[in-house]
Design an enzyme around this catalytic site. Structure first.
Site, mmCIF file in Angstrom:
data_model
loop_
_atom_site.group_PDB
_atom_site.id
_atom_site.type_symbol
_atom_site.label_atom_id
_atom_site.label_comp_id
_atom_site.label_asym_id
_atom_site.label_seq_id
_atom_site.Cartn_x
_atom_site.Cartn_y
_atom_site.Cartn_z
ATOM 1 N N GLY A 123 0.814 -1.216 0.000
ATOM 2 C CA GLY A 123 0.000 0.000 0.000
ATOM 3 C C GLY A 123 0.842 1.257 0.000
ATOM 4 N N ALA A 124 2.016 1.185 -0.647
ATOM 5 C CA ALA A 124 2.885 2.367 -0.832
ATOM 6 C C ALA A 124 3.389 2.957 0.484
ATOM 7 C CB ALA A 124 2.168 3.440 -1.656
ATOM 8 N N SER A 210 4.491 -5.644 -2.905
ATOM 9 C CA SER A 210 4.693 -4.218 -3.124
ATOM 10 C C SER A 210 5.431 -3.594 -1.937
ATOM 11 C CB SER A 210 3.347 -3.540 -3.400
ATOM 12 O OG SER A 210 3.520 -2.267 -3.971
ATOM 13 N N ALA A 211 4.858 -2.581 -1.261
ATOM 14 C CA ALA A 211 5.540 -2.011 -0.096
ATOM 15 C C ALA A 211 5.735 -3.064 0.992
ATOM 16 C CB ALA A 211 4.752 -0.821 0.445
ATOM 17 N N ASP A 339 3.612 -5.199 -13.828
ATOM 18 C CA ASP A 339 3.577 -4.483 -12.552
ATOM 19 C C ASP A 339 3.519 -2.975 -12.729
ATOM 20 O OD1 ASP A 339 3.433 -5.866 -10.092
ATOM 21 O OD2 ASP A 339 5.444 -6.684 -10.357
ATOM 22 N N HIS A 454 -0.210 -5.164 -11.389
ATOM 23 C CA HIS A 454 0.312 -5.070 -10.027
ATOM 24 C C HIS A 454 -0.731 -5.603 -9.038
ATOM 25 C CE1 HIS A 454 3.131 -3.553 -7.105
ATOM 26 N NE2 HIS A 454 2.233 -2.775 -6.523
#
Length: 562
Positions: A123-124, A210-211, A339, A454
């Site tokens: 979630g960045a 991701s994050a 992605d 992604h």
């Protein structure tokens, strides 16, 4: 007689499928979850909302939880950590958020000594939760299917995000990395307590996307995790990703201080003001500034500002210098084939428009934005590499796919390949595995050339084609079965091919000299193994682009010359 037989059979089946833990003793107190029937002779005990640390102080490391008396009914997910909503207009969540959820599979008898898989959400570094994205009453990260089908314990973890999780002055005033400390505290709690739930404390695998994958990478690199877990999986993100490290944390902290009325020339006074500021206001001040992107003609990556820092403590050095710490862990890493497409569609919107052409100028503009630290010569060099196969009149689908490939390579694929190589170079006794997830997107409306978006692998990894069968086809269930088998085999043995779950293709290990990777989709077989993933482009970014000099800038970001 028939009635008696039915009654006896019913009692027998009930007993055979009734294995459940009941009340479990942890170091903090007793917990009781809820048992879910998964099929004949199979159940999963689910414990939701177990605290692993106390309510954290603002920009402080997590502290031990004081515990509780009586039996904690662990049947409801707890609040996510305070964060902006998806549309960023407001906040939700709580500062009281350091909780985890445990999914324990059983057969006719209680499980013992199971491998443990700990999931860190993506979630960045800005949003997300251990129970994120509810659909038809089912969380995306619900671990029941993976636990049941793979024979592992699944644990999902909350950690602080956004301003409260990653704001830093780059020094001892606000060192940063509070979200990483939360993750570490959760892993340590699991190590100390999971045996009571039927898990093996010496066989823990951490994995994330991701994050969350970059977080897993940082946990591997930190000296604080020596011996704490055994294996790691990163999906579409590593610590080397350009969005995963704050280069100038003080500049971002000043920007957030300005938004909340705390900007001071004296840094100590500024930090004091920030610590007295309402956490909701601070959280909103850390939201992504899309307007800034439009005004500055930048790229999406510029907006992903809040992330870990080199703090001299949890992350003692630049990530690429810390892979000696990662050598103790078996490592599996990969990316999705597209992605970068979702980000490319924001940066160059024409790629998703049927009747709009994507021009050479737009492709060069994207590369200028991505490579601005090295100037125009770098963008021109990158363009020559990516357009080398276009010909004089390139097909628009090829040009548009190239835009997506550029962002995929730059943000995800090349950093992951570097991380795999560094792991293999440093590792003598542990294993390294590389994959490419390449299942065509299920998202409607995208062009035909779009592959795996992604985060699209998560629905399969967490078994959604089984738990929500009406919205999937048999091929999706095949893929979900393959992924759960590879991931849980790896957690059991360090080898995704071996571990008791059948797989459609042998997955060879990545090493210093040969670079095999597994192509994961619904029709896997012997041809699913290939070598040297996008090696020409990996070579460009690692051997040509990386040697180009950076442009010198002053503290305000103004170019000073080459």
């Amino acid at each position: 007689m028939l009635l008696l037989l039915v009654v006896v059979l019913g009692i027998g089946l009930n007993l055979a499928s009734a294995a459940k833990l009941g009340v479990v003793q942890t170091e903090l107190g007793q917990v009781e979850g809820k048992s879910y029937f998964m099929g004949l002779f199979r159940s999963v005990d689910v414990f939701k909302g177990i605290p692993f640390a106390n309510v954290p102080g603002k920009w402080e490391k997590p502290e031990p939880h004081p515990g509780w008396s009586g039996v904690l009914k662990a049947t409801q997910y707890r609040d996510r950590c305070l964060q902006v909503t998806l549309l960023q207009g407001k906040t939700h969540g709580s500062e009281d958020c350091l909780y985890l959820n445990i999914f324990v599979p059983h057969g006719t008898t209680l499980s013992k000594g199971l491998p443990v898989m700990v999931y860190l959400f993506g979630g960045a570094f800005l949003l997300g939760a251990s129970n994120d994205v509810e659909f038809l009453g089912n969380s995306l990260y619900d671990g029941k299917e993976m636990a049941d089908r793979g024979g592992v314990i699944v644990v999902t973890v909350n950690y602080r995000v956004g301003t409260l999780g990653f704001l830093s002055t780059g020094d001892v005033r606000l060192p940063g990395n509070y979200g990483l400390w939360d993750q570490h505290a959760a892993i340590a709690w699991i190590r100390r307590n999971i045996e009571g739930f039927g898990g093996h404390p010496m066989n823990i695998t951490i994995f994330g996307q991701s994050a969350g994958a970059a977080s897993v990478s940082y946990q591997m690199l930190s000296p604080y995790n020596k011996g704490l877990f055994r294996r790691a999986i990163t999906q579409s993100g590593v610590a080397l990703s350009p969005w995963a490290l704050q280069k100038n944390p003080m500049a971002l902290t000043k920007k957030i201080a300005r938004k909340v009325g705390c900007l001071r020339s004296d840094i100590d006074l500024m930090v004091t003001c920030l610590k007295m500021t309402d956490p909701v206001g601070l959280t909103l001040a850390g939201k992504i500034d899309v307007l800034l992107l439009l005004l500055k003609n930048g790229v999406v990556m510029d907006l992903l500002e809040l992330s870990p820092v080199v703090d001299g403590d949890f992350i003692p050095d630049e990530p690429n210098r810390l892979f000696h710490n990662a050598a103790q862990f078996d490592y599996m890493a990969g990316v999705n084939s597209m992605d970068g497409h979702i980000f490319a569609g924001v940066d160059v919107p024409s790629i998703n428009k049927r009747n709009a052409n994507t021009t050479v100028e737009q492709v060069k503009g994207l590369l200028t934005g991505l490579t601005k630290v090295k100037g125009n010569a770098a963008a021109e060099s990158a363009f020559n590499t990516y357009s080398s196969l276009w010909g004089s009149l390139p097909d628009q689908a090829l040009v548009k796919k190239t835009v997506s490939d550029i962002e995929t390579d730059f943000l995800f694929l090349v950093p992951t390949q570097i991380a795999l190589q560094l792991h293999a170079n440093n590792s003598n006794v542990t294993s390294t595995y590389s994959y490419l997830f390449n299942m065509k997107t299920r998202i409607p409306g995208f062009p035909r050339w779009v592959g795996a978006e992604h985060a699209e692998e998560l629905q399969y990894l967490f078994g959604k084609p089984f738990s929500l069968p009406l919205i999937y086809f048999p091929r999706h269930r095949d893929l979900a079965g393959y992924m759960m088998s590879y991931w849980t085999n790896f957690a059991k043995t360090g080898d995704p091919t071996k571990g008791g779950s059948r797989v459609p293709s042998t997955w060879p290990a990545f090493n210093k000299y040969t670079h095999p990777y597994l192509i994961i989709d619904h029709s896997m077989g012997k041809s699913s193994v290939s070598y040297d993933l996008r090696s020409d482009y990996v070579k460009y970014w690692t051997q040509i682009y990386s040697t180009l000099p950076n442009i010198k800038r002053d503290d305000t970001g103004v170019k000073q010359g080459n």
